[in-house]
Design a protein around this motif. Structure first.
Motif, PDB file in Angstrom:
ATOM      1  N   ARG A  97       0.807  -1.227   0.000  1.00  0.00           N
ATOM      2  CA  ARG A  97       0.000   0.000   0.000  1.00  0.00           C
ATOM      3  C   ARG A  97       0.839   1.276   0.000  1.00  0.00           C
ATOM      4  NH1 ARG A  97      -5.249  -1.659  -0.955  1.00  0.00           N
ATOM      5  NH2 ARG A  97      -6.084   0.246  -0.031  1.00  0.00           N
ATOM      6  N   VAL A  98       2.063   1.204   0.550  1.00  0.00           N
ATOM      7  CA  VAL A  98       2.879   2.419   0.670  1.00  0.00           C
ATOM      8  C   VAL A  98       4.243   2.269  -0.012  1.00  0.00           C
ATOM      9  CG1 VAL A  98       3.450   4.285   2.270  1.00  0.00           C
ATOM     10  CG2 VAL A  98       1.886   2.512   3.028  1.00  0.00           C
ATOM     11  N   GLY A  99       4.765   1.052  -0.046  1.00  0.00           N
ATOM     12  CA  GLY A  99       6.043   0.816  -0.725  1.00  0.00           C
ATOM     13  C   GLY A  99       7.258   0.837   0.178  1.00  0.00           C
ATOM     14  N   ILE A 100       7.035   1.001   1.466  1.00  0.00           N
ATOM     15  CA  ILE A 100       8.179   1.122   2.392  1.00  0.00           C
ATOM     16  C   ILE A 100       8.605  -0.261   2.905  1.00  0.00           C
ATOM     17  CG2 ILE A 100       8.966   2.099   4.590  1.00  0.00           C
ATOM     18  CD1 ILE A 100       6.861   4.326   4.199  1.00  0.00           C
ATOM     19  N   LYS A 101       9.948  -0.496   2.887  1.00  0.00           N
ATOM     20  CA  LYS A 101      10.492  -1.717   3.495  1.00  0.00           C
ATOM     21  C   LYS A 101      11.038  -1.417   4.892  1.00  0.00           C
ATOM     22  CE  LYS A 101      11.865  -4.474  -0.490  1.00  0.00           C
ATOM     23  NZ  LYS A 101      12.951  -4.819  -1.391  1.00  0.00           N
ATOM     24  N   GLU A 102      11.705  -0.278   4.986  1.00  0.00           N
ATOM     25  CA  GLU A 102      12.262   0.131   6.272  1.00  0.00           C
ATOM     26  C   GLU A 102      12.429   1.641   6.289  1.00  0.00           C
ATOM     27  OE1 GLU A 102      16.001  -2.120   5.988  1.00  0.00           O
ATOM     28  OE2 GLU A 102      17.035  -0.208   5.678  1.00  0.00           O
ATOM     29  N   ARG A 103      12.600   2.196   7.477  1.00  0.00           N
ATOM     30  CA  ARG A 103      12.798   3.635   7.622  1.00  0.00           C
ATOM     31  C   ARG A 103      13.772   3.861   8.761  1.00  0.00           C
ATOM     32  NH1 ARG A 103       9.324   0.498   8.550  1.00  0.00           N
ATOM     33  NH2 ARG A 103       7.463   1.423   7.653  1.00  0.00           N
ATOM     34  N   ARG A 104      14.239   5.125   8.890  1.00  0.00           N
ATOM     35  CA  ARG A 104      15.154   5.451   9.988  1.00  0.00           C
ATOM     36  C   ARG A 104      14.438   6.363  10.981  1.00  0.00           C
ATOM     37  NH1 ARG A 104      20.671   4.529   8.457  1.00  0.00           N
ATOM     38  NH2 ARG A 104      20.551   2.987   6.778  1.00  0.00           N
ATOM     39  N   VAL A 105      14.706   6.113  12.247  1.00  0.00           N
ATOM     40  CA  VAL A 105      14.080   6.916  13.301  1.00  0.00           C
ATOM     41  C   VAL A 105      15.165   7.386  14.271  1.00  0.00           C
ATOM     42  CG1 VAL A 105      12.422   6.867  15.208  1.00  0.00           C
ATOM     43  CG2 VAL A 105      11.885   5.680  13.073  1.00  0.00           C
ATOM     44  N   ALA A 106      15.210   8.689  14.483  1.00  0.00           N
ATOM     45  CA  ALA A 106      16.228   9.259  15.373  1.00  0.00           C
ATOM     46  C   ALA A 106      15.825   9.059  16.831  1.00  0.00           C
ATOM     47  CB  ALA A 106      16.387  10.745  15.080  1.00  0.00           C
ATOM     48  N   GLY A 107      16.795   8.866  17.673  1.00  0.00           N
ATOM     49  CA  GLY A 107      16.544   8.763  19.113  1.00  0.00           C
ATOM     50  C   GLY A 107      16.492  10.143  19.742  1.00  0.00           C
ATOM     51  N   PRO A 108      16.258  10.183  21.054  1.00  0.00           N
ATOM     52  CA  PRO A 108      16.142  11.476  21.737  1.00  0.00           C
ATOM     53  C   PRO A 108      17.438  12.292  21.688  1.00  0.00           C
ATOM     54  CG  PRO A 108      16.058   9.640  23.302  1.00  0.00           C
ATOM     55  CD  PRO A 108      16.025   9.040  21.940  1.00  0.00           C
ATOM     56  N   GLU A 109      18.558  11.607  21.428  1.00  0.00           N
ATOM     57  CA  GLU A 109      19.845  12.313  21.427  1.00  0.00           C
ATOM     58  C   GLU A 109      20.088  13.073  20.125  1.00  0.00           C
ATOM     59  OE1 GLU A 109      19.332   9.125  21.019  1.00  0.00           O
ATOM     60  OE2 GLU A 109      20.374   8.686  19.143  1.00  0.00           O
ATOM     61  N   ASN A 143      26.070  32.486  -2.580  1.00  0.00           N
ATOM     62  CA  ASN A 143      25.982  31.026  -2.463  1.00  0.00           C
ATOM     63  C   ASN A 143      25.042  30.659  -1.311  1.00  0.00           C
ATOM     64  OD1 ASN A 143      28.077  30.375  -4.477  1.00  0.00           O
ATOM     65  ND2 ASN A 143      29.416  31.428  -3.026  1.00  0.00           N
ATOM     66  N   VAL A 144      24.145  29.745  -1.581  1.00  0.00           N
ATOM     67  CA  VAL A 144      23.087  29.441  -0.601  1.00  0.00           C
ATOM     68  C   VAL A 144      23.145  27.969  -0.208  1.00  0.00           C
ATOM     69  CG1 VAL A 144      20.621  29.650  -0.118  1.00  0.00           C
ATOM     70  CG2 VAL A 144      21.661  31.108  -1.877  1.00  0.00           C
ATOM     71  N   LEU A 145      23.031  27.721   1.083  1.00  0.00           N
ATOM     72  CA  LEU A 145      22.851  26.344   1.561  1.00  0.00           C
ATOM     73  C   LEU A 145      21.364  26.135   1.846  1.00  0.00           C
ATOM     74  CD1 LEU A 145      24.067  23.622   2.540  1.00  0.00           C
ATOM     75  CD2 LEU A 145      24.175  24.651   4.834  1.00  0.00           C
ATOM     76  N   VAL A 146      20.781  25.162   1.173  1.00  0.00           N
ATOM     77  CA  VAL A 146      19.355  24.846   1.354  1.00  0.00           C
ATOM     78  C   VAL A 146      19.257  23.462   1.990  1.00  0.00           C
ATOM     79  CG1 VAL A 146      17.129  24.553   0.204  1.00  0.00           C
ATOM     80  CG2 VAL A 146      18.817  26.139  -0.755  1.00  0.00           C
ATOM     81  N   VAL A 147      18.571  23.374   3.114  1.00  0.00           N
ATOM     82  CA  VAL A 147      18.468  22.081   3.813  1.00  0.00           C
ATOM     83  C   VAL A 147      16.996  21.731   4.047  1.00  0.00           C
ATOM     84  CG1 VAL A 147      19.231  20.737   5.809  1.00  0.00           C
ATOM     85  CG2 VAL A 147      20.565  22.730   5.100  1.00  0.00           C
ATOM     86  N   GLY A 148      16.637  20.501   3.763  1.00  0.00           N
ATOM     87  CA  GLY A 148      15.338  19.970   4.192  1.00  0.00           C
ATOM     88  C   GLY A 148      15.599  18.991   5.313  1.00  0.00           C
ATOM     89  N   THR A 149      14.988  19.215   6.470  1.00  0.00           N
ATOM     90  CA  THR A 149      15.253  18.320   7.598  1.00  0.00           C
ATOM     91  C   THR A 149      13.963  18.026   8.349  1.00  0.00           C
ATOM     92  OG1 THR A 149      16.636  17.921   9.547  1.00  0.00           O
ATOM     93  CG2 THR A 149      15.815  20.170   9.261  1.00  0.00           C
ATOM     94  N   GLU A 150      13.778  16.786   8.746  1.00  0.00           N
ATOM     95  CA  GLU A 150      12.545  16.432   9.466  1.00  0.00           C
ATOM     96  C   GLU A 150      12.810  15.362  10.509  1.00  0.00           C
ATOM     97  OE1 GLU A 150       9.920  18.229   8.920  1.00  0.00           O
ATOM     98  OE2 GLU A 150       9.664  18.588   6.762  1.00  0.00           O
ATOM     99  N   LYS A 151      12.207  15.593  11.673  1.00  0.00           N
ATOM    100  CA  LYS A 151      12.139  14.528  12.674  1.00  0.00           C
ATOM    101  C   LYS A 151      10.647  14.272  12.920  1.00  0.00           C
ATOM    102  CE  LYS A 151      13.874  12.969  17.127  1.00  0.00           C
ATOM    103  NZ  LYS A 151      14.629  13.300  18.352  1.00  0.00           N
ATOM    104  N   LEU A 152      10.057  13.589  11.938  1.00  0.00           N
ATOM    105  CA  LEU A 152       8.613  13.338  12.021  1.00  0.00           C
ATOM    106  C   LEU A 152       8.260  12.426  13.187  1.00  0.00           C
ATOM    107  CD1 LEU A 152       8.358  13.339   8.259  1.00  0.00           C
ATOM    108  CD2 LEU A 152       6.482  14.294   9.585  1.00  0.00           C
ATOM    109  N   SER A 153       9.260  11.628  13.607  1.00  0.00           N
ATOM    110  CA  SER A 153       8.978  10.671  14.694  1.00  0.00           C
ATOM    111  C   SER A 153       8.521  11.365  15.964  1.00  0.00           C
ATOM    112  CB  SER A 153      10.214   9.816  14.976  1.00  0.00           C
ATOM    113  OG  SER A 153      11.295  10.623  15.368  1.00  0.00           O
TER     114      SER A 153
END
Ligand code: UT7
Length: 318
Positions: free
Chosen positions: A43-55, A140-150
């Motif tokens: 249904r989604v196509g995901i096998k695995e994902r990464r999840v950050a810890g509290p640190e 010169n520009v640094l563009v970052v996309g960052t997410e901690k959706l967990s």
């Protein structure tokens, strides 16, 4: 009064990405909620994902990805005069993330601001970066996309917990004599704002999956086509199509309708999950790292998500 004028064009010098070390498989999730590997993959196509810890915060992820993009670009921290961070999952709203990321990377006194256009955030930020370089307000520009959706997901809610994940991707944008970032096609559908939301500070992320699915598979291929038209590029000329990694079925439906017949289609969601504003630069960074796309080829980006927002542009691959 005078106004500034920048370079004739802007282009991406390099990408970088970073994922937290902790791998969470579908079987891991099935131990704590009523789901299974077969449903998630089909249904989604995901096998695995990464999840950050509290640190590890979304700022930490951004610093890692931004540092890699900067190193790969050949520029020094002192060459960057604007930092834009796209994110919709910042833990703290004040101060902004861009200033903190810049400071940690040793970038002195840049313009620094955040963009929240959810999963379209990277494409919005890339467009404003390109405009700033061409207008002469940044070099010169640094563009970052960052997410901690967990940290915004209810880990007992199978409708969201199996989909969303953590990560960051970044790009360095520089002046260019020829166009390397095409005109953006962007917009929003505020009438559907409730379809993806975190209601208040005590709530978790909620998504009307089917509403968003229907919208994504019917309303977005014309936007992708418009971005191609504005860049003067036929979809068959694309070397890569990199839509937001929301759902593999959405990725494949849009690719089919677009007719990008010769393009490598990004399928980063399989091993990364849905990382919102990070998904496009992360996918691109990895495709380049694995030699899946040719340097100098054209790639079409298409971000879409909460808002509902969307943005698409053609880029020349570094
Ligand atoms: O990134 C921002 C943009 N977001 C998107 O683009 C997301 C768009 N939406 C989607 O990708 C999909 O709608 C989802 C992946 C969120 C859901 O997939 P779906 O095919 O629309 O599933 P559904 O919600 O219609 O549910 C189908 C069935 C239901 O069971 P019944 O009522 O048919 O018996 C659900 O209860 O699947 C069930 N279900 C699950 N089963 C196992 C829902 N979630 C799960 C689950 N595991 N995790």
């Amino acid at each position: 009064m005078r106004i500034t004028q920048g370079a004739p064009g802007a282009r991406i010098l390099a990408f970088g990405h970073y994922q937290p070390a902790n791998v969470v498989t579908n079987d891991d999730l099935a131990k704590t909620m009523d789901t299974n590997d077969e449903w998630i993959q089909s249904r989604v196509g995901i096998k695995e994902r990464r999840v950050a810890g509290p640190e590890e915060s979304e700022i930490d992820l951004a610093v890692q990805a931004g540092g890699k993009a900067l190193a790969a670009s050949g520029l020094a921290a002192s060459d960057i005069d604007l930092v834009i961070v796209a994110s919709c999952t910042l833990e703290a709203q004040i101060p902004n993330a861009a200033g903190r990321v810049a400071h940690r990377l040793g970038i002195q006194a840049p313009g620094a601001y955040d963009v929240n256009a959810a999963c379209a955030g990277f494409c919005y930020a890339l467009s404003t970066a390109s405009d700033a370089v061409r207008a002469g307000s940044a070099k010169n520009v640094l563009v970052v996309g960052t997410e901690k959706l967990s940290q915004w997901v209810d880990w007992t809610d199978r409708s969201t917990a199996v989909i969303f994940a953590d990560g960051a991707g970044a790009a360095v944008v520089a002046p260019s004599e020829t166009p390397g970032i095409g005109p953006v096609a962007w917009g929003s559908a505020g009438d559907k704002a409730e379809a993806i939301q975190v209601k208040d500070r005590d709530s978790f992320l909620f998504q009307e999956g089917q509403t968003v699915f229907r919208w994504a598979t019917t309303a977005l291929h014309p936007i992708a086509k418009l971005a191609c038209d504005r860049a003067g590029v036929d979809p068959t000329e694309l070397a890569a199509f990199v839509p937001h990694q929301a759902n593999l079925r959405i990725v494949e439906a849009i690719a089919r309708k677009l007719g990008a017949d010769n393009a490598v289609i990004a399928r980063d969601i399989v091993l990364a999950g849905n990382t919102s504003a990070a998904s496009i630069p992360m996918a691109l960074s990895r495709m380049i790292e694995h030699g899946e796309v040719p340097s100098g080829g054209l790639a079409l980006l298409l971000g879409f998500g909460a808002g509902l927002t969307y943005a698409s542009q053609v880029i020349e691959l570094p």
